[in-house]
Enzyme design. Structure first.
Site, PDB file in Angstrom:
ATOM      1  N   LEU A  39       0.803  -1.231   0.000  1.00 58.64           N
ATOM      2  CA  LEU A  39       0.000   0.000   0.000  1.00 58.64           C
ATOM      3  C   LEU A  39       0.835   1.279   0.000  1.00 58.64           C
ATOM      4  O   LEU A  39       1.740   1.441   0.809  1.00 58.64           O
ATOM      5  CB  LEU A  39      -0.889   0.001   1.253  1.00 58.64           C
ATOM      6  CG  LEU A  39      -1.864   1.164   1.387  1.00 58.64           C
ATOM      7  CD1 LEU A  39      -2.929   1.125   0.334  1.00 58.64           C
ATOM      8  CD2 LEU A  39      -2.463   1.170   2.776  1.00 58.64           C
ATOM      9  N   ASP A  40       0.530   2.207  -0.887  1.00 61.66           N
ATOM     10  CA  ASP A  40       1.182   3.528  -0.961  1.00 61.66           C
ATOM     11  C   ASP A  40       2.667   3.450  -1.276  1.00 61.66           C
ATOM     12  O   ASP A  40       3.386   4.449  -1.123  1.00 61.66           O
ATOM     13  CB  ASP A  40       0.994   4.333   0.345  1.00 61.66           C
ATOM     14  CG  ASP A  40      -0.468   4.693   0.603  1.00 61.66           C
ATOM     15  OD1 ASP A  40      -1.216   4.821  -0.363  1.00 61.66           O
ATOM     16  OD2 ASP A  40      -0.845   4.846   1.777  1.00 61.66           O
TER      17      ASP A  40
END
Lengths: 287, 287, 287, 287
Positions: free
Chosen positions: B230-231
């Site tokens: 994520l991210d």
């Protein structure tokens, strides 16, 4: 840039009350002061009031030495903390450097060209590389070699030197040495650092290398007050510049230099204009 | 914005060799192609070559369906990986949204005004709030409510739907749901997200709140390909805007919206113009 | 910043032809050169080709003095104009100043800190105010007082001085005197100026005052080559900074200084890296 | 974005007097108002005071309809001009467009997504191209074809229509028709335009072409109030974006669209938040 007329500058903050602004300005008016700037900021969520008030001293009916006491009588009942400055006091700044000279040259140039009304009584370094820059600008250069063993002792000597010279602000102009707890405690909100990244991204060492690896499209620089917690102090100023896939680390370092020196200079300027109030982990920086 | 003439676009990269550029352009010339754009980037440290080559198809002596095979004969001996696109293919994009509509309106407006030559066959959402935006723009809206238990199953249904509709690019237009491993694996370098912070600063939820607490003087937005982590996917585009102590979180959220929609749009545009090559954790984005 | 290895740098432009890029790189390869940078730009509308090619000299089979002739044999049949530079040549720069020192300090600092590999044999001024800055940096300072009557004669003396010192680039570092036709003709594309406005807005004198009156929300600085037509020469670099209604002229002047010195430095750097090709009224500036 | 509580907003300006700020806030306090925002700007050179004061109506002891009169009693003796607004009034905006839809889509999206609390009773156009955009957003579309002969008569009809619909603000969203004197006189400081250049650079038609020819490295957009003098009205907001030699006019036009729509939206927002005071040729725009 000396003001034509000497002014007093008050930085104050405390709980927001209904007539706090009117009380403050009224107290200046009653003393014969002519207000030349009055900035206010209210954090409505917390009900907290911040202000910067500047007025001319030439018509003042209170002697300069009595001003702080006179203000305390107005401000303390309002619950305000405050600090008082005079525009004609010459701030004494110590520059801490290591091997990189771009911020050092920049600050010394602003001083010697009289862009900034300051005094730089001493340059402190853990290296000797920049002694000749000090010589060029006729400033004393003091070398404090630092090892893990000598660090605490050397910093104690630095504190003594700075106190003796009347230094009020330490600027870490790319000083490559983490300050110990004694010196940070000795100069609360009195040490300004420049970190070569857009904090909180890329704290610590070699931020341009980290930025390259992460593939960011923008790099930055951050100037902040130094607290015990490295790279976590209250931020005064930040700026950024666009990079791309074709910008190697060496080029980031090169273009970052201009960013660093401008961001650091803006932070020092704001501090010296008495435009910064530290509000826990944040800063209020009046325009 | 349809090109007057159809073009072929080649994205290729591999080890830098002496005549790689000349071989590539020579192969196009020999086929009767007229080059209209040729961008190159060399990572000299790793000796790696990246290129985007675009040429007009109207004079081509090779049938479009044979072009990929013909190019492979030139490129594979050079050790180059490549992908071939045609400017007159209409990219099919699925938009994933939740409750926030600013990026959705922006993308749909670009499509319906013919600023972008795309097709949006379906809007996918874990909420129902934006169904009427879909209706306004005459797009199918598909609601996939997601619970921890149903998530894997729902995403499998989403993959089936997207495949059926011929979707090549998923845009997470402020989709407030982390994608599972199956869907990210099904669309490698085919999912673009907008994160409302200057990554790697402030990953995760509520970045504007975190930015406010840290007291940054600049906020940002980041568009990146979605990977399992994520991210942390390769960044395509970032931009920033200045804030101050007097900018409350609600105002950051408000001004951040314009940043988010413009940064996301730039990333999608670069992807659709076939200007992005993913290079491990980074991207090469030709101008 | 001296390169580890000496390189040759070719700037060339002319009509776009099919194999011009391959011919150029081939000619370098045949001579044993290892290419370290190759930038190209094609103005497709006019069919015009621009390139910057840089290669290491250490493996070259052509003597340095014969290189220009050897290149001419390849480039002239292709219709290309070109200029050849060597990275280990030390560019000699003359600084022209009047009373303002911020650009002067900045350039001298870059030189003395070895950020820039240049030589500054002389500072020329129509005033005496900055003589002590020259002294501080150990540079010769030459005062040429200028009246309307003496101007042509004084500039002739300046040209003679610059020629004698081997100056290749004149930098007008806030030089408050319009150059006459003889000196601009003597240094074609060899004089770089900084104008304290975002040209073509606010040409001429007192641009910050004009910007204030017009109520712009952004101010800028422009660095350009000097031609006979004041403030109309080809632009090399520009940048801007945000201001507001509360920014008085004096503050614009103050914050403009940092903009001016950075924009001028970027323009000089691009020129010295041999990244600028003048294309009639415009410039091609390779990244 | 409806405020939780209705507020009154006062914009006032006039000669700076000693107790003007205290008088103003005192008058609100005495009426039972709770101040939620108080911005002030003093032009010290001219001794002119500008303020924006916002307070909650829920505790007010003065009926809303009497508020303007009550304020006049305080403000007129102080020599202040003022305007009073209520945050729960729904501003009625007319959009004027021609053939370009990017600003139109952007504004309509902000309205329909409730990012902006406004009403758009009518879209006015001298062309028919954007009638279907109006239909998509359920807004009345009125076509006023304009020839040199019909112009004055058509604009009179437009004024009548706008009055009938209670329009307080006209937004020229890339309206390609110069307004005549009657309509500009009918809506003083009530018409906002977006010009696709960094004014005062490149006024008039085809500014991107002019910017390309001049070789600027940055392009901009400017939103301003419309006065009789084309492109010379008081500037509300400007922004810029970097371009280069390799940015053709068509690409400037493309990237300029995003700039135009964001700059126009910021200007409209500032106007609607009652943050703009026109000060002769300039604007005061509170943050």
């Amino acid at each position: 840039m000396p003001a034509a007329t000497s002014t007093a500058i008050l930085l104050a903050h405390g709980p927001l009350r209904e007539r706090v602004s009117a009380e403050l300005t009224g107290s200046v008016y009653r003393n014969g002061g002519v207000i030349v700037a009055h900035d206010q900021y209210v954090d409505h969520e917390r009900g907290h009031y911040f202000t910067r008030l500047e007025w001319r001293l030439d018509g003042s009916r209170t002697a300069r030495t009595n001003l702080e006491g006179a203000l305390a009588e107005t401000l303390h009942p309002l619950g305000l903390s405050f600090a008082l400055y005079f525009s004609d006091d010459l701030p004494k700044i110590a520059l801490f450097v290591s091997n990189l000279s771009h911020c050092l040259y920049d600050i010394l140039g602003r001083w010697r060209s009289r862009e900034w009304r300051i005094d730089v009584p001493v340059i402190v370094s853990n290296k000797t590389a920049l002694a000749d820059v000090a010589r060029r600008f006729d400033v004393e250069f003091r070398h404090f070699p630092i090892t893990p063993e000598s660090k605490a002792e050397q910093e104690r000597k630095q504190i003594a030197l700075l106190r003796e010279r009347g230094v009020e602000l330490i600027v870490l102009a790319r000083y490559m040495q983490v300050l110990g707890p004694e010196i940070t405690a000795a100069f609360p909100n009195g040490i300004v650092n420049i970190h070569h990244a857009f904090l909180p991204a890329f704290p610590g060492a070699k931020p341009y290398h980290a930025a390259y690896r992460r593939g960011v499209k923008i790099i930055g620089a951050t100037s902040h007050y130094v607290t015990e917690d490295l790279d976590a102090g209250p931020i005064i100023e930040q700026d950024v510049i666009r990079v791309g896939h074709a910008t190697p680390v060496a080029e980031m370092i090169r273009i970052g230099r201009d960013l660093e020196k401008v961001v650091l200079a803006r932070a020092i300027w704001a501090h010296l204009q008495r435009k910064v109030i530290v509000d826990e982990a944040r800063t209020v920086v009046f325009a």
